[in-house]
Design a protein around this motif. Structure first.
Motif, mmCIF file in Angstrom:
data_model
loop_
_atom_site.group_PDB
_atom_site.id
_atom_site.type_symbol
_atom_site.label_atom_id
_atom_site.label_comp_id
_atom_site.label_asym_id
_atom_site.label_seq_id
_atom_site.Cartn_x
_atom_site.Cartn_y
_atom_site.Cartn_z
ATOM 1 N N LEU A 252 1.228 -1.267 0.151
ATOM 2 C CA LEU A 252 -0.253 -0.039 -0.095
ATOM 3 C C LEU A 252 0.866 1.137 -0.425
ATOM 4 C CD1 LEU A 252 -2.375 -1.318 2.440
ATOM 5 C CD2 LEU A 252 -2.974 -0.693 0.325
ATOM 6 N N ARG A 253 1.827 1.527 0.546
ATOM 7 C CA ARG A 253 3.038 2.156 0.655
ATOM 8 C C ARG A 253 3.388 2.721 -0.064
ATOM 9 N NH1 ARG A 253 5.919 0.510 4.299
ATOM 10 N NH2 ARG A 253 4.724 1.867 6.405
ATOM 11 N N ARG A 254 4.144 1.513 -0.796
ATOM 12 C CA ARG A 254 4.601 2.056 -2.355
ATOM 13 C C ARG A 254 3.757 2.022 -3.269
ATOM 14 N NH1 ARG A 254 7.487 -2.557 -0.247
ATOM 15 N NH2 ARG A 254 6.341 -3.859 -1.656
ATOM 16 N N LEU A 255 1.745 2.007 -3.818
ATOM 17 C CA LEU A 255 1.139 1.546 -4.380
ATOM 18 C C LEU A 255 0.851 3.756 -4.511
ATOM 19 C CD1 LEU A 255 -0.934 -1.525 -4.232
ATOM 20 C CD2 LEU A 255 0.743 -0.353 -5.895
ATOM 21 N N ALA A 256 0.845 3.835 -3.213
ATOM 22 C CA ALA A 256 0.659 5.420 -3.291
ATOM 23 C C ALA A 256 1.701 6.272 -3.568
ATOM 24 C CB ALA A 256 0.157 5.588 -1.119
ATOM 25 N N ASP A 257 2.475 5.679 -3.216
ATOM 26 C CA ASP A 257 4.062 6.492 -3.648
ATOM 27 C C ASP A 257 3.942 6.165 -5.465
ATOM 28 O OD1 ASP A 257 4.985 6.809 -0.879
ATOM 29 O OD2 ASP A 257 6.091 5.423 -1.134
ATOM 30 N N LEU A 261 -0.298 9.926 -4.377
ATOM 31 C CA LEU A 261 -1.907 10.185 -3.834
ATOM 32 C C LEU A 261 -1.010 10.930 -2.704
ATOM 33 C CD1 LEU A 261 -3.335 6.481 -4.060
ATOM 34 C CD2 LEU A 261 -3.502 8.784 -5.143
ATOM 35 N N GLY A 262 0.116 11.121 -2.043
ATOM 36 C CA GLY A 262 0.718 11.979 -0.958
ATOM 37 C C GLY A 262 0.676 10.342 -0.031
ATOM 38 N N ARG A 263 1.296 10.883 1.207
ATOM 39 C CA ARG A 263 0.870 10.377 2.884
ATOM 40 C C ARG A 263 0.008 10.050 4.204
ATOM 41 N NH1 ARG A 263 5.869 8.212 4.309
ATOM 42 N NH2 ARG A 263 8.028 8.767 3.409
ATOM 43 N N ALA A 264 -1.548 11.250 3.061
ATOM 44 C CA ALA A 264 -2.643 11.117 4.068
ATOM 45 C C ALA A 264 -3.219 10.625 3.094
ATOM 46 C CB ALA A 264 -2.119 12.657 3.701
#
Length: 341
Positions: A252-257, A261-264
């Motif tokens: 999820l963290r790598r997909l968001a990056d 999408l940002g950390r929020a």
């Protein structure tokens, strides 16, 4: 921490859920009298025995049940539709017993033989405190609280007093014997003797610990290697769900990056963004990224491969979307920080 939170003169409600069964009978007994209203969410039999309650868990259920008692909070709820564990009791007030619902409960009864018990058992102790055993734990979960009268039941149980303390046990609550209690009395003297012998031999031989190892810093360790290594440790201990959760958090963290999408960004935001770029179903993505639980080592490996395939597919999609911009010789904007490397 729970005791400190409950300290004071204002009446309070203490809700206790121990899905991982971390508390032993002694810890369960210590909950007695901590609050004016004690709400137990699907407690085990030994916990009920430690509190002096005669409720007995029967079996799991998943059905809609109508109210069948005179408790005001149950009357306000009317009907509940949730999963959980049914309980039987001789001295407590039982509510939402299997067989009192509509067509949905009749269908569940035809599929499951034997009584599932009651979803709620309430005890009045000396007229000063109340203990509620909520077998329908799904009624207070996010995915089921909006069904039927689940929200009304949850508010009735947890909102009776001005203060609510929600106690979820952690491994810090485990009671285990100390190292001194586990080791025989001769271990310490022998250990000191061996240490002294080793030091004397080292001084006698004049041995050094070896040359200093020079290593170029900083040492870069890929995030995927760290997450997979931690997951393998969890899998070795049989904690498949925790191992898979560790892989999912990294994914999820790598997909968001990668999708900028940002950390929020929340899980739902990531699922929608991935569904938009890959064309996959949001329900299937949410099951993979949030809800799915591996039943064995083989399924854990298969699910981890699916996470890796999903990352690679998103990487390809992002690269294809960015390709026209990369070919534009007039582009002057800085990199977006997506998964370009």
């Amino acid at each position: 921490d729970a005791r400190r939170a409950l300290a004071g003169d204002d009446p309070a409600t203490l809700a206790v859920g121990d899905p991982r069964l971390l508390l032993d009978a002694e810890r369960w007994g210590e909950l007695d009298g901590l609050a004016e209203h004690l709400v137990l969410l699907e407690p085990p039999l030994y916990g009920l025995d430690a509190l002096g309650l005669d409720a007995v868990p029967l079996r799991e259920f998943d059905l809609r049940v109508d109210v069948d008692c005179t408790l005001p909070l149950a009357q306000r709820a009317g009907t509940i539709d949730a999963t959980g564990v049914g309980y039987a009791s001789d001295s407590g007030s039982v509510c939402f017993t299997e067989g009192t619902g509509g067509p949905e409960s009749d269908e569940s009864e035809s599929e499951n033989q034997g009584s599932a018990g009651s979803a709620l058992v309430s005890y009045e102790l000396d007229g000063e405190s109340t203990v509620s055993v909520l077998g329908a734990g799904g009624a207070v979960q996010n995915d089921q609280i909006t069904q039927a009268g689940n929200a009304a039941l949850a508010l009735g149980l947890l909102g009776e007093h001005p203060r609510l303390v929600w106690y979820l046990p952690t491994p810090a609550d485990l009671t285990s014997p100390s190292l001194d209690e586990l080791t025989p009395g001769w271990v310490n003297p022998v250990a000191w003797l061996l240490l002294a012998t080793g030091l004397a031999a080292a001084v006698w031989r004049g041995r050094r610990l070896g040359p200093v190892v020079v290593e170029q810093l900083p040492v870069t360790v890929k995030t995927t290697e760290t997450m997979e290594g931690r997951a393998r440790l969890y899998a070795r201990d049989g904690a498949r769900l925790r191992a898979f959760d560790a892989l999912r958090v990294g994914t999820l963290r790598r997909l968001a990056d990668g999708l900028a999408l940002g950390r929020a960004a929340g899980v739902d935001d990531i699922v929608r963004a991935v569904a938009a770029i890959t064309g996959r179903s949001t329900d299937a993505l949410r099951r993979l990224l949030v809800d799915r639980e591996p039943d064995g080592d083989r399924e854990l490996v298969a699910l981890s491969d699916q996470l890796l395939d999903l990352e690679r597919e998103v990487l390809r999609r992002v690269a294809l979307d960015d390709a026209p911009d990369a070919a534009d010789s007039t582009r002057t904007q800085p990199p977006t920080g997506r998964m370009d490397s």
